[in-house]
Design a protein around this motif. Structure first.
Motif, short mmCIF file in Angstrom:
data_model
loop_
_atom_site.label_atom_id
_atom_site.label_comp_id
_atom_site.label_asym_id
_atom_site.label_seq_id
_atom_site.Cartn_x
_atom_site.Cartn_y
_atom_site.Cartn_z
N ILE A 282 43.92 40.32 44.31
CA ILE A 282 44.29 39.21 43.42
C ILE A 282 43.37 38.01 43.67
N PHE A 283 43.07 37.75 44.93
CA PHE A 283 42.21 36.60 45.27
C PHE A 283 40.79 36.80 44.75
N VAL A 284 40.22 37.99 44.96
CA VAL A 284 38.84 38.25 44.52
C VAL A 284 38.76 38.25 42.99
N HIS A 285 39.77 38.77 42.33
CA HIS A 285 39.78 38.73 40.87
C HIS A 285 39.78 37.28 40.39
N TRP A 286 40.54 36.43 41.06
CA TRP A 286 40.58 35.01 40.69
C TRP A 286 39.20 34.37 40.86
N LEU A 287 38.48 34.73 41.90
CA LEU A 287 37.14 34.20 42.12
C LEU A 287 36.13 34.76 41.12
N THR B 22 36.90 42.26 34.15
CA THR B 22 37.67 43.09 35.09
C THR B 22 39.12 42.61 35.08
N THR B 23 39.99 43.39 35.67
CA THR B 23 41.40 43.04 35.74
C THR B 23 41.85 43.00 37.21
N GLN B 24 43.01 42.39 37.42
CA GLN B 24 43.59 42.39 38.77
C GLN B 24 43.80 43.82 39.25
N LYS B 25 44.24 44.67 38.35
CA LYS B 25 44.50 46.07 38.71
C LYS B 25 43.23 46.74 39.22
N ASP B 26 42.09 46.44 38.57
CA ASP B 26 40.81 47.00 39.02
C ASP B 26 40.54 46.64 40.48
N TRP B 27 40.71 45.37 40.80
CA TRP B 27 40.37 44.88 42.14
C TRP B 27 41.37 45.36 43.20
N ILE B 28 42.63 45.40 42.81
CA ILE B 28 43.64 45.93 43.74
C ILE B 28 43.34 47.40 44.03
N GLY B 29 42.98 48.14 43.00
CA GLY B 29 42.63 49.56 43.18
C GLY B 29 41.42 49.73 44.07
#
Length: 341
Positions: free
Chosen positions: A77-82, A92-99
């Protein structure tokens, strides 16, 4: 396993999760995710003044399934926000980064659990160390083909089918090799058990594991009442029996096993350890016998060995002296891999 292998595996996971969307950046973020669990080495040194506590902390909670889930959500979530700003907005989406971070973080302890060191996958619910013992902590045959495929991945555009091909090929080769080591493990256990029976050695339990850097030369250890029986077997030996037998005294009575730190060391090594008195009072060499001797002819050539010393009511491990192996030890080791005539 070693840091390079974990970086390679993490990068491959990053490519699987986000390679098509962000290209080589996925390799970088995956490599970072694959490194995160091993930061427990630094965290342990900050949290504890005692080296035994720090050692027990490694491959603990930060190598667990629960940590992988929590870290994946928080870091993702943090990296997606950045990342999700400017020209990259909504790419990209939060789901992408969490995955991405779940795959790269979770596969790290999963891979470690195949080594003799063991991984506490189920913390905080259980401190059981998962250690399948089918692959060495460092094995170039697992790592180098995987690394080569990953390097080739970087030369193709993110939408290229060749990029995915090389990444999948690297994962496939490494996985196939891992499967082969598991087949070896089953075979080696059978050979060791028959070798123990042939030598009429009485034992409570035994385990086998490959020696460092390869999956050809294997080491077996059987626990008796007051000693351990250790031996070696190479897949290149002419006889399908373990040889180079040595009997190593436990010497567990040198130190009270009621002490908390000694209990920790015993748990850490799954009870496979021995002690050797040193010249200084209340000082002993601790040999973790889950790991093979480097020199099959020298009972004092344990790969994982350090000094413990009594400090007040506690025991502490002194910094590793880390003297390099002798040319003789390396020569014996290499010749033993090539097999007995």
């Amino acid at each position: 396993m070693d840091s390079l292998t974990q970086i390679v595996l993490g990068a491959a996971c990053g490519e699987l999760a986000l390679g098509k969307k962000i290209g080589n950046k996925a390799l970088l973020f995956g490599a970072i995710g694959g490194t995160i669990p091993d930061l427990d080495v630094f965290v342990g040194s900050w949290l504890f003044n005692n080296e035994i506590d720090s050692m027990a902390f490694h491959r603990g909670f930060m190598h667990s399934i629960v940590f992988a889930i929590l870290a994946a959500f928080s870091i993702g979530i943090f990296v997606h926000w950045l990342y999700n700003r400017g020209k990259r907005l909504e790419t990209t989406t939060q789901k992408d980064w969490i995955g991405l971070f779940f795959l790269s973080i979770f596969t790290h302890p999963l891979l470690d659990s195949f080594t003799p060191y063991g991984t506490q996958l189920f913390l905080p619910f259980s401190n059981y160390r998962v250690a399948i013992n089918n692959i060495a902590v460092v094995d170039p045959i697992y790592t180098l083909p995987f690394l080569l495929c990953l390097i080739l991945v970087m030369f193709f555009r993110r939408a290229s089918s060749r990029r995915r091909f090389w990444n999948i090929l690297g994962i496939g080769i490494s996985s196939l090799y891992m499967l082969l080591t598991l087949v070896n493990k089953v075979y080696i256990n059978d050979v060791f058990k028959k070798s123990l029976d042939k030598h009429e050695i009485s034992f409570h339990r035994f385990q086998t594991q490959p020696s460092i850097f390869n999956n050809v030369l294997w080491y077996g250890i059987a626990e008796g009442e007051n000693s351990y029986h250790v031996a070696f077997y190479s897949l290149l030996d002419k006889s399908n029996r373990f040889s180079d037998w040595q009997e190593l005294p436990k010497n567990h009575d040198l130190v009270s096993d009621e002490n908390k730190d000694i209990k920790t060391l015993s748990w850490f090594s799954n009870g496979y350890y021995n002690l050797i008195s040193q010249e200084e009072n209340n000082t002993f060499r601790y040999n973790d016998l889950r790991y093979p001797l480097l020199n099959s002819k020298d009972p004092n050539s344990s790969v994982f060995s350090f000094i413990i010393k009594k400090e007040g009511e506690r025991w502490n491990a002194l910094p590793f002296s880390g003297k390099p192996p002798s040319s003789e030890d390396l020569s014996v080791f290499w010749n033993r891999i090539k097999g007995n005539n």
